[in-house]
Motif scaffolding. Structure first.
Motif, mmCIF file in Angstrom:
data_model
loop_
_atom_site.group_PDB
_atom_site.id
_atom_site.type_symbol
_atom_site.label_atom_id
_atom_site.label_comp_id
_atom_site.label_asym_id
_atom_site.label_seq_id
_atom_site.Cartn_x
_atom_site.Cartn_y
_atom_site.Cartn_z
ATOM 1 N N UNK A 109 0.843 -1.193 0.000
ATOM 2 C CA UNK A 109 0.000 0.000 0.000
ATOM 3 C C UNK A 109 0.877 1.241 0.000
ATOM 4 N N UNK A 110 0.361 2.367 -0.512
ATOM 5 C CA UNK A 110 1.145 3.606 -0.496
ATOM 6 C C UNK A 110 1.538 3.996 0.918
ATOM 7 N N UNK A 111 2.748 4.522 1.065
ATOM 8 C CA UNK A 111 3.255 5.025 2.338
ATOM 9 C C UNK A 111 3.323 3.943 3.412
ATOM 10 N N UNK A 112 3.625 2.714 2.996
ATOM 11 C CA UNK A 112 3.802 1.623 3.957
ATOM 12 C C UNK A 112 5.139 0.930 3.701
ATOM 13 N N UNK A 113 5.603 0.209 4.724
ATOM 14 C CA UNK A 113 6.794 -0.611 4.615
ATOM 15 C C UNK A 113 6.453 -2.026 5.036
ATOM 16 N N UNK A 114 7.159 -2.983 4.465
ATOM 17 C CA UNK A 114 7.058 -4.369 4.907
ATOM 18 C C UNK A 114 8.354 -4.728 5.610
ATOM 19 N N UNK A 115 8.242 -5.108 6.890
ATOM 20 C CA UNK A 115 9.410 -5.494 7.692
ATOM 21 C C UNK A 115 9.540 -7.005 7.671
ATOM 22 N N UNK A 116 10.758 -7.503 7.459
ATOM 23 C CA UNK A 116 11.019 -8.938 7.394
ATOM 24 C C UNK A 116 11.902 -9.316 8.569
ATOM 25 N N UNK A 117 11.429 -10.242 9.397
ATOM 26 C CA UNK A 117 12.152 -10.662 10.599
ATOM 27 C C UNK A 117 13.407 -11.438 10.227
ATOM 28 N N UNK A 118 14.526 -11.128 10.896
ATOM 29 C CA UNK A 118 15.778 -11.850 10.653
ATOM 30 C C UNK A 118 15.730 -13.270 11.185
ATOM 31 N N UNK A 119 14.863 -13.526 12.166
ATOM 32 C CA UNK A 119 14.830 -14.830 12.819
ATOM 33 C C UNK A 119 13.974 -15.830 12.051
ATOM 34 N N UNK A 120 12.723 -15.451 11.771
ATOM 35 C CA UNK A 120 11.775 -16.408 11.183
ATOM 36 C C UNK A 120 11.365 -16.070 9.760
ATOM 37 N N UNK A 121 11.648 -14.852 9.308
ATOM 38 C CA UNK A 121 11.293 -14.471 7.957
ATOM 39 C C UNK A 121 9.873 -13.968 7.796
ATOM 40 N N UNK A 168 8.958 -13.867 17.643
ATOM 41 C CA UNK A 168 10.257 -14.467 17.935
ATOM 42 C C UNK A 168 10.827 -13.936 19.247
ATOM 43 N N UNK A 169 10.535 -12.687 19.568
ATOM 44 C CA UNK A 169 11.057 -12.097 20.796
ATOM 45 C C UNK A 169 10.475 -12.758 22.037
ATOM 46 N N UNK A 170 9.316 -13.411 21.894
ATOM 47 C CA UNK A 170 8.674 -14.068 23.029
ATOM 48 C C UNK A 170 9.167 -15.491 23.247
ATOM 49 N N UNK A 171 9.891 -16.052 22.264
ATOM 50 C CA UNK A 171 10.358 -17.424 22.370
ATOM 51 C C UNK A 171 11.562 -17.483 23.295
ATOM 52 N N UNK A 172 11.517 -18.301 24.353
ATOM 53 C CA UNK A 172 12.681 -18.399 25.244
ATOM 54 C C UNK A 172 13.896 -18.891 24.474
#
Length: 199
Positions: free
Chosen positions: A8-20, A59-63
């Protein structure tokens, strides 16, 4: 983390380094180097810098495993050493690796336990080259807790990277900084007190 233009206009898609996994967010004006203020409210963790590693909220919640210390290095718990200096009402905690999301949970508990019996905390950072947003948040909370008890939190020998993070996040004046733990203990020495420490 990788950021690409969103669908969408004026949006970004963030991709996690851990799980993708991906997350779509609104594009806002931001510092090209610092991403923590943008990712923190989303529950992401990792480096405050754009170039660092970042984990999505899930991913941040996974021990994580706590086996990051090379064999042969002294440690207590999983990732730190601790020395209690009762005559100075002080505990010196030394992380034995970088202070990232994987070790912050362990260090957070150690800091809380230390503050139950002592007013002053010293974090000897000489072995930690990197700190991420989770670790920095941990230090801020420990500082606030110590201050409420009339105590202090001092960082010893922070790396250039850690100093840069503190400066960038406008925290360089929050923590006391010293070159070695001995200097901190000397400053906290009670008048006429003898040096006696327990390990």
């Amino acid at each position: 983390m990788t950021a690409v233009p969103g669908t969408e206009p004026r949006t970004l898609t963030l991709i996690c380094d851990e799980c993708g996994d991906t997350e779509n967010v609104l594009e806002v004006a931001h510092d090209d180097e610092i991403v923590w203020p943008r990712l923190g409210p989303l529950g992401w963790s990792g480096s405050p810098f754009t170039a660092g590693q970042h984990r999505c909220a899930s991913c941040s919640l996974i021990p994580p495993p706590y086996n990051r210390i090379p064999a042969g290095r002294p440690m207590r718990g999983a990732c730190y050493d601790v020395h209690e200096h009762d005559d100075f009402d002080t505990v010196v905690i030394t992380p034995l690796t970088d202070v990232d999301v994987e070790v912050s949970a362990v260090l957070r508990e150690a800091l809380e336990q230390a503050l139950e019996g002592h007013r002053h905390l010293v974090m000897d950072m000489h072995a930690a080259q990197i700190i991420d947003s989770t670790g920095l948040g941990m230090l801020v909370r420990a500082h606030q807790h110590a201050k409420q008890r009339g105590g202090t939190l001092t960082l010893v020998a922070p790396s250039r990277y850690v100093r840069t993070v503190l400066h960038t996040m406008r925290l360089e004046g929050v923590f006391g900084i010293a070159e070695n733990a001995g200097a901190v203990l000397d400053a906290l020495r009670p008048p006429g007190g003898e040096h006696r420490s327990t390990h």
